[in-house]
Design an enzyme around this catalytic site. Structure first.
Site, PDB file in Angstrom:
ATOM      1  N   ASN A 157       0.831  -1.206   0.000  1.00  0.00           N
ATOM      2  CA  ASN A 157       0.000   0.000   0.000  1.00  0.00           C
ATOM      3  C   ASN A 157       0.857   1.244   0.000  1.00  0.00           C
ATOM      4  OD1 ASN A 157      -0.162   1.643   2.779  1.00  0.00           O
ATOM      5  ND2 ASN A 157       0.346  -0.499   3.208  1.00  0.00           N
ATOM      6  N   ASN A 183       3.812   5.314  15.923  1.00  0.00           N
ATOM      7  CA  ASN A 183       4.068   4.848  14.560  1.00  0.00           C
ATOM      8  C   ASN A 183       5.416   5.378  14.082  1.00  0.00           C
ATOM      9  OD1 ASN A 183       4.221   4.526  11.794  1.00  0.00           O
ATOM     10  ND2 ASN A 183       2.031   4.870  11.451  1.00  0.00           N
ATOM     11  N   CYS A 213       5.774   4.119   9.208  1.00  0.00           N
ATOM     12  CA  CYS A 213       5.147   4.354   7.910  1.00  0.00           C
ATOM     13  C   CYS A 213       6.219   4.687   6.869  1.00  0.00           C
ATOM     14  CB  CYS A 213       4.139   5.488   8.018  1.00  0.00           C
ATOM     15  SG  CYS A 213       3.152   5.603   6.545  1.00  0.00           S
ATOM     16  N   THR A 253       5.259  -2.166   7.649  1.00  0.00           N
ATOM     17  CA  THR A 253       5.408  -2.714   6.293  1.00  0.00           C
ATOM     18  C   THR A 253       6.824  -2.505   5.747  1.00  0.00           C
ATOM     19  OG1 THR A 253       4.564  -0.649   5.460  1.00  0.00           O
ATOM     20  CG2 THR A 253       2.991  -2.449   5.702  1.00  0.00           C
ATOM     21  N   CYS A 288      12.197 -35.019  -6.362  1.00  0.00           N
ATOM     22  CA  CYS A 288      13.348 -35.140  -5.466  1.00  0.00           C
ATOM     23  C   CYS A 288      14.610 -35.332  -6.310  1.00  0.00           C
ATOM     24  CB  CYS A 288      13.165 -36.312  -4.513  1.00  0.00           C
ATOM     25  SG  CYS A 288      12.897 -37.904  -5.320  1.00  0.00           S
ATOM     26  N   CYS A 305      17.806 -32.724  -6.407  1.00  0.00           N
ATOM     27  CA  CYS A 305      19.112 -33.141  -5.898  1.00  0.00           C
ATOM     28  C   CYS A 305      20.132 -33.154  -7.036  1.00  0.00           C
ATOM     29  CB  CYS A 305      19.018 -34.510  -5.240  1.00  0.00           C
ATOM     30  SG  CYS A 305      20.555 -34.982  -4.411  1.00  0.00           S
ATOM     31  N   CYS A 326      24.538 -38.627   0.241  1.00  0.00           N
ATOM     32  CA  CYS A 326      23.560 -37.655   0.754  1.00  0.00           C
ATOM     33  C   CYS A 326      24.157 -36.790   1.856  1.00  0.00           C
ATOM     34  CB  CYS A 326      22.333 -38.401   1.271  1.00  0.00           C
ATOM     35  SG  CYS A 326      21.158 -37.338   2.113  1.00  0.00           S
ATOM     36  N   CYS A 361      20.710 -32.408   3.227  1.00  0.00           N
ATOM     37  CA  CYS A 361      20.324 -30.995   3.124  1.00  0.00           C
ATOM     38  C   CYS A 361      18.834 -30.784   3.293  1.00  0.00           C
ATOM     39  CB  CYS A 361      20.785 -30.420   1.795  1.00  0.00           C
ATOM     40  SG  CYS A 361      19.866 -31.039   0.378  1.00  0.00           S
TER      41      CYS A 361
HETATM   42  C1  LIG Z   1      -3.444  -0.288   3.762  1.00  0.00           C
HETATM   43  C2  LIG Z   1      -2.572  -0.295   4.982  1.00  0.00           C
HETATM   44  C3  LIG Z   1      -2.470   0.829   5.768  1.00  0.00           C
HETATM   45  C4  LIG Z   1      -1.690   0.826   6.904  1.00  0.00           C
HETATM   46  N1  LIG Z   1      -1.658   1.916   7.681  1.00  0.00           N
HETATM   47  C5  LIG Z   1      -0.936   1.904   8.836  1.00  0.00           C
HETATM   48  C6  LIG Z   1      -0.967   2.974   9.722  1.00  0.00           C
HETATM   49  O1  LIG Z   1      -1.646   3.978   9.494  1.00  0.00           O
HETATM   50  N2  LIG Z   1      -0.220   2.896  10.832  1.00  0.00           N
HETATM   51  C7  LIG Z   1       0.536   1.815  11.134  1.00  0.00           C
HETATM   52  O2  LIG Z   1       1.186   1.781  12.167  1.00  0.00           O
HETATM   53  N3  LIG Z   1       0.579   0.765  10.306  1.00  0.00           N
HETATM   54  C8  LIG Z   1      -0.148   0.772   9.182  1.00  0.00           C
HETATM   55  N4  LIG Z   1      -0.146  -0.327   8.361  1.00  0.00           N
HETATM   56  C9  LIG Z   1       0.694  -1.485   8.715  1.00  0.00           C
HETATM   57  C10 LIG Z   1      -0.068  -2.539   9.489  1.00  0.00           C
HETATM   58  O3  LIG Z   1      -0.531  -2.045  10.715  1.00  0.00           O
HETATM   59  C11 LIG Z   1       0.791  -3.764   9.759  1.00  0.00           C
HETATM   60  O4  LIG Z   1       1.900  -3.376  10.524  1.00  0.00           O
HETATM   61  C12 LIG Z   1       1.288  -4.451   8.497  1.00  0.00           C
HETATM   62  O5  LIG Z   1       0.282  -4.422   7.515  1.00  0.00           O
HETATM   63  C13 LIG Z   1       1.742  -5.894   8.731  1.00  0.00           C
HETATM   64  O6  LIG Z   1       0.712  -6.741   9.144  1.00  0.00           O
HETATM   65  P1  LIG Z   1      -0.094  -7.740   8.153  1.00  0.00           P
HETATM   66  O7  LIG Z   1       0.913  -8.537   7.446  1.00  0.00           O
HETATM   67  O8  LIG Z   1      -1.019  -8.493   9.054  1.00  0.00           O
HETATM   68  O9  LIG Z   1      -0.851  -6.847   7.224  1.00  0.00           O
HETATM   69  C14 LIG Z   1      -0.951  -0.322   7.235  1.00  0.00           C
HETATM   70  C15 LIG Z   1      -1.041  -1.444   6.447  1.00  0.00           C
HETATM   71  C16 LIG Z   1      -1.855  -1.438   5.341  1.00  0.00           C
HETATM   72  C17 LIG Z   1      -1.960  -2.687   4.508  1.00  0.00           C
HETATM   73  S1  SF4 Z   2       9.571 -36.521  -4.668  1.00  0.00           S
HETATM   74 FE1  SF4 Z   2      10.710 -38.386  -5.002  1.00  0.00          FE
HETATM   75  S2  SF4 Z   2      10.131 -39.690  -3.277  1.00  0.00           S
HETATM   76 FE2  SF4 Z   2       8.622 -38.068  -3.357  1.00  0.00          FE
HETATM   77  S3  SF4 Z   2       7.005 -38.927  -4.611  1.00  0.00           S
HETATM   78 FE3  SF4 Z   2       8.324 -37.799  -6.006  1.00  0.00          FE
HETATM   79  S4  SF4 Z   2       9.754 -39.341  -6.767  1.00  0.00           S
HETATM   80 FE4  SF4 Z   2       8.799 -40.197  -4.948  1.00  0.00          FE
HETATM   81  S1  SF4 Z   3      18.859 -34.671   1.449  1.00  0.00           S
HETATM   82 FE1  SF4 Z   3      20.352 -35.912   0.336  1.00  0.00          FE
HETATM   83  S2  SF4 Z   3      19.216 -36.872  -1.293  1.00  0.00           S
HETATM   84 FE2  SF4 Z   3      17.936 -35.206  -0.511  1.00  0.00          FE
HETATM   85  S3  SF4 Z   3      18.421 -33.463  -1.839  1.00  0.00           S
HETATM   86 FE3  SF4 Z   3      19.780 -33.331  -0.076  1.00  0.00          FE
HETATM   87  S4  SF4 Z   3      21.625 -34.415  -0.732  1.00  0.00           S
HETATM   88 FE4  SF4 Z   3      20.026 -34.983  -2.171  1.00  0.00          FE
END
Ligand SMILES: Cc1cc2nc3c(=O)[nH]c(=O)nc-3n(C[C@H](O)[C@H](O)[C@H](O)COP(=O)(O)O)c2cc1C
Ligand code: SF4
Ligand code: SF4
Ligand SMILES: Cc1cc2nc3c(=O)[nH]c(=O)nc-3n(C[C@H](O)[C@H](O)[C@H](O)COP(=O)(O)OP(=O)(O)OC[C@H]3O[C@@H](n4cnc5c(N)ncnc54)[C@H](O)[C@@H]3O)c2cc1C
Ligand code: SF4
Lengths: 446, 422
Positions: free
Chosen positions: B73, B132, B135, B201, B349, B353, B379, B382
């Site tokens: 916004n 605030n 903003c 935000t 998968c 990998c 492996c 990861c």
């Molecule tokens: C349209 C809009 C207007 C906002 N106006 C204010 C504001 O006036 N003051 C404020 O502190 N935050 C304002 N915010 C921020 C929100 O309070 C909040 O911190 C932020 O949106 C993150 O929360 P959410 O992910 O649940 O939206 C606004 C957010 C949006 C989307």
């Molecule tokens: S991601 Fe790999 S293990 Fe999982 S369903 Fe697909 S082929 Fe089978």
């Molecule tokens: S966990 Fe092992 S098998 Fe799975 S992506 Fe990583 S290295 Fe490859």
């Protein structure tokens, strides 16, 4: 009432033959579905598509709203990808192996997503491909079905000039003349053929039949190579008494009628028996019902476990209210005044497995009699055996023998699609066209 | 049932869920609706000098088909006349005496202005003040908002002015547009603030319209940096919160946690890392006030399941587990394991990998399903494969200690043990 047309109102026909797999209504719906796809690596859906469309890639492209890119990905593997998205039995192909099935969840609606972008591409005539400059090579393709069109498209992209000889007045093959009317419309088939041709470099000569208007030696002498994609055409005969009575029709010509005439011009019986349980049989039965037949009974000599159609297709027939009699083989058609009135069937039981690996049906000696006024035969199609033998091509009962690149026994003559495999799906024919094109390009050293 | 009533510096509320100072708390009608819906308290939208807003003033980040993962916004503080706000605050206090009423303030940058504003607000009977200092747009040019929060010395000075006159608890709200919130937090505490709240935000550009080529939000063909909030900022807010909870001095005052809280689970996480209560803005703007119902119930059930009777039983409980990197145990080691019965063969998968980790997964080609297995010797543990696997409990990280004893990086160096041995 016997066999007649005008059974329904215009509205009823429209309703009955409207799309059975409706498209996504809007982008949001497509995006929601596209975002379900987890972008599998070496994805099973790709491997289960006969044309190996890179499904995760094109779905990801839809998800990022790169719709042109997604259409290109699809058409690059399958130039009939638009039609295939409407007619493929996806439950046994791509969607059947989607990993979601293994999570006990609905698979990704791959076909519907494919349809989303290809339909747009065809409707808006996106020029997604350009052909290389002509290299002077000329190839003749016989048959403008999926196999022939796909072969021609690949060849033309590489700069080969292609001439197609097609015996009908329209292209598309069985896509245009064979597929159930609630899957594709004639307009769509025409647009699809035009889309394939929009690449350039492909000329179609309609009403030109191989063996009648032109001969293979002529083509061989005028072109650098020939591709044969003539499909299978003839319905298998039942070889039973009464088969030639009025009211006994084969599914192919019945469906041909539906596809080439207004619905209200197509005649259908009141009590119809359909013989067979393949996809063609299902299409014939459901369309007979949708044309207004009071009762449609499908007769199959084996059981549900051996049926060639998929469960999804069987369910369509059941939902349309078709009756099904398992373990019954047609024995004789009875008639009055030259018109069929009843079908006599032998009751069967299952015996030992036959050559197809399925348990073979054996007659029990008992019979049943169905009162019918129309019988539609869908017991399989037969290759153009005499034509193929006359071209002195090596073949098995009319099915042309080739290697994986469509190479036939005649030098410079290639073949693919139904005329080689005996009749599968559109998507198989498209792949066969690509394989044949690859063989031809190698042969021509392009 | 657990007792979820909250006591923040003596400001009581039936639950720890307050609405943050923002549009949801801009007027009497909103706040009454919020209290009817069950919110425990509000921080009234910042009062100060009169300002003028532009439109449009919001934009959002959508991710994978989900809308408003991040929100932005360029709105200023309350643009309604101060007197009307004050009257309305008084009226709400009368209607809902059991809810917390804190008023956010931002005065011109001099002692008199702050004193005057605070007096007026205290006259309403409000329970607390929030300063605030955060903003990030519009006000900073005049030396207010984040301009204060970004300079610990100025922040301390303003807090001191405020404390000269404040008779009700004072909360100082920090800006995240700094490298660390600790200096300003510390300065505020040393200046006498009774509590801290964070975060406001984060300065951001959410994106650009690819048709018009104008960044969002579009104000007649131009844009400006806006403040980012919503689910996307939660991890950053938690980090800042933790640093306040870890500091010897700032940890002594209660903290109100803010930033991306949308559910009871988010709230519990903030409280586990030291927040005494939480404030919510974006989630309420996205879904309306009714979300608090589930927040209240979810918190209650969780506390019952865990055997916590009051909020104090768990506030801050996770802080001590946040350590420094060099204190982590190097001998602790895990190895991924794939449960073949659960695997759906998606290959995520493997490619993760293979492309970006340690090539520790074997692919056995199959049609259509490949088989994936872990190369245990390779492996590094990861965790990447485990994170990308779409199936619950399919990949697990199994403990395989390198040695029994605990050894951290400092010990490791002291002993001169070999580096890069794998
Ligand atoms: C349209 C809009 C207007 C906002 N106006 C204010 C504001 O006036 N003051 C404020 O502190 N935050 C304002 N915010 C921020 C929100 O309070 C909040 O911190 C932020 O949106 C993150 O929360 P959410 O992910 O649940 O939206 C606004 C957010 C949006 C989307
Ligand atoms: S991601 Fe790999 S293990 Fe999982 S369903 Fe697909 S082929 Fe089978
Ligand atoms: S966990 Fe092992 S098998 Fe799975 S992506 Fe990583 S290295 Fe490859
Ligand atoms: C009733 C029915 C329903 C079907 N439903 C589906 C479905 O829902 N989904 C699906 O995927 N598949 C379906 N199929 C199968 C699919 O239609 C075919 O597999 C596919 O069309 C084969 O393509 P093709 O190019 O090999 O042959 P075809 O489509 O048969 O095309 C051959 C072309 O060659 C022409 N031709 C034939 N002989 C000559 C000649 N001598 N000279 C010149 N031209 C000639 C024909 O007119 C035709 O245009 C169905 C088939 C039938 C019979
Ligand atoms: S298998 Fe399913 S989820 Fe995986 S890439 Fe294919 S469509 Fe997407």
């Amino acid at each position: 009432m016997a066999i007649t047309n005008f059974r329904l109102t215009t509205d009823e026909y429209t309703e009955n033959f409207s799309d059975i797999h409706p498209p996504f209504e809007n982008l949001t719906a497509a995006l929601v579905e596209a975002n379900r796809c987890i972008f599998c690596y070496d994805a099973p859906c790709i491997k289960s598509c006969p044309t190996s469309i890179n499904v995760p890639k094109f779905i990801k492209q839809i998800a990022t709203e790169n719709i042109k890119g997604s259409a290109h990905t699809i058409f690059d593997s399958n130039i009939m990808g638009g039609g295939c998205s409407k007619v493929c039995p996806v439950e046994k192909l791509c969607e059947g192996s989607c990993v979601y099935n293994l999570m006990e969840e609905e698979p990704i609606q791959i076909a519907r997503l494919q349809r989303y972008s290809t339909e747009k591409a065809i409707r808006e005539k996106w020029p997604l491909f350009t052909r290389k400059p002509s290299n002077g090579k000329k190839v003749a393709v016989v048959g403008a079905g999926p196999a022939g069109l796909s072969c021609a498209h690949v060849l033309s992209r590489q700069g080969v000039d292609v001439t197609i000889y097609e015996k009908e007045a329209k292209g598309g093959g069985l896509m245009t003349y064979g597929i159930a009317a609630y899957k594709v419309t004639p307009e769509f088939c025409e647009d699809e053929v035009n889309y394939v041709l929009s690449l350039g470099g492909i000329e179609i000569n309609y009403n030109q039949e191989l063996g009648k208007n032109i001969t293979l030696p002529e083509l061989q002498s005028q072109y650098d190579a020939v591709y044969i994609g003539i499909g299978v055409g003839l319905a298998r005969q039942l070889e039973i008494p009464g088969e030639h009575l009025e009211g006994v029709e084969d599914a192919i010509s019945f469906i041909y009628d539906i596809r080439s005439k207004p619905f209200n011009q197509v005649k259908v019986g009141e009590n119809v028996a359909v013989i067979g349980m393949g996809m063609t049989a299902i299409d014939a039965a459901t369309q007979a019902k949708r044309l207004g037949a009071k009762q449609v009974t499908m007769v199959y000599r084996r059981t549900e476990a051996e049926m060639p159609c998929t469960q999804v297709e069987l369910d369509i027939a059941k939902l349309d209210g078709c009756n099904i009699i398992w373990l019954a083989a047609p024995k004789e058609v009875l008639g009055v005044d030259g018109k069929a009135t009843a079908l006599v069937c032998s009751k069967m039981i299952l015996g030992e497995p036959d050559a197809s690996g399925r348990r073979s049906p054996i007659e029990t000696g008992e019979t049943i009699v169905l009162e019918v006024d129309m019988i539609i035969k869908a017991a399989g199609q037969m290759p153009f055996e005499s034509l193929v033998s006359g071209l002195s091509l090596e073949n098995k009962y009319g099915k042309i023998t080739t290697d994986a690149h469509g190479v036939t026994s005649l030098n410079g003559v290639f073949a693919g699609g139904d005329c080689v495999n005996g009749g599968r799906e559109v998507v198989d024919a498209v792949q066969a066209g690509k394989d044949g094109a690859a063989g031809i390009l190698e042969f021509l050293s392009v | 049932m657990a007792d979820i009533s909250s006591n923040f510096l003596g400001i009581k509320s039936p639950n720890p869920f307050w609405l943050a100072s923002a549009p949801p708390t801009d007027k009497k009608i909103n706040v009454l609706r919020a209290f009817e819906a069950g919110w425990g308290g509000v921080v009234w939208k910042t009062l100060g000098t009169q300002v003028k807003n532009v439109s449009s003033r919001y934009s959002a980040v959508d991710y994978h088909g989900s809308r408003v993962m991040g929100f932005n916004n360029i709105e200023l503080i309350s643009d309604r006349p101060l007197d009307i706000n004050l009257i309305e605050i008084k009226e709400v206090l009368k209607e809902f005496p059991d809810r917390a009423m804190v008023v956010s303030l931002m005065a011109d940058n001099d002692r008199e202005s702050w004193h005057e504003l605070i007096k007026k607000v205290q006259d309403t009977g409000a329970h607390g003040l929030e300063l605030n200092f955060g903003c990030p747009h519009g006000m900073t040019e005049r030396g207010m908002g984040a301009a204060v929060g970004q300079d610990p010395e100025i922040a301390r000075m303003v807090v001191e002015w405020v404390m000269e006159i404040a008779t009700i608890p004072v909360i100082t709200k920090l800006t995240p547009n700094v490298h660390s919130v600790v200096p300003t937090g510390l300065a505020s505490v040393l200046g006498g603030t009774n509590a801290l709240s964070l975060i406001n935000t984060i300065q951001s550009v959410t994106g650009i319209d690819l048709d018009t080529l104008i960044p969002n939000p579009n104000v007649g063909g131009k844009s400006a940096f806006g403040g980012y909030c919503g689910p996307a900022v939660k991890p950053i807010a938690l980090k800042f919160l933790t640093t306040i909870a870890q500091n010897e001095i700032t940890r002594k005052v209660p903290v109100s946690g803010i930033g991306g809280i949308s559910t009871w689970k988010d709230a519990v996480e903030f409280m586990l890392l030291g927040a005494s209560n939480v404030q919510v803005c974006t989630a309420a703007m996205k879904h309306g006030f009714r979300i608090v119902e589930d927040m209240i119930e979810g918190l209650n059930y969780w506390m019952d399941d865990k055997g916590f009777k009051t909020l104090n039983d768990f506030i801050g409980k996770s802080v001590h587990t946040m350590s420094n990197w060099e204190d982590l145990d190097i001998n602790y080691h895990v190895i991924a394991n794939i449960n073949q019965d659960k695997c759906v063969h998606c290959g995520l998968c493997y490619i993760a990998c293979e492309d970006t980790s340690h090539q520790s997964i074997t692919l056995d080609y199959g049609k259509p399903y490949n088989k994936y297995t872990i190369k245990e010797e390779e492996c590094v543990g990861c965790n990447l494969c485990n994170l990308v696997c779409p199936v619950d409990d399919c990949i697990t990280m199994v403990e395989h200690r390198k040695a029994d004893e605990y050894m951290n990086w400092k010990d490791f160096q002291r002993l001169g043990l070999p580096l890069n041995d794998h």
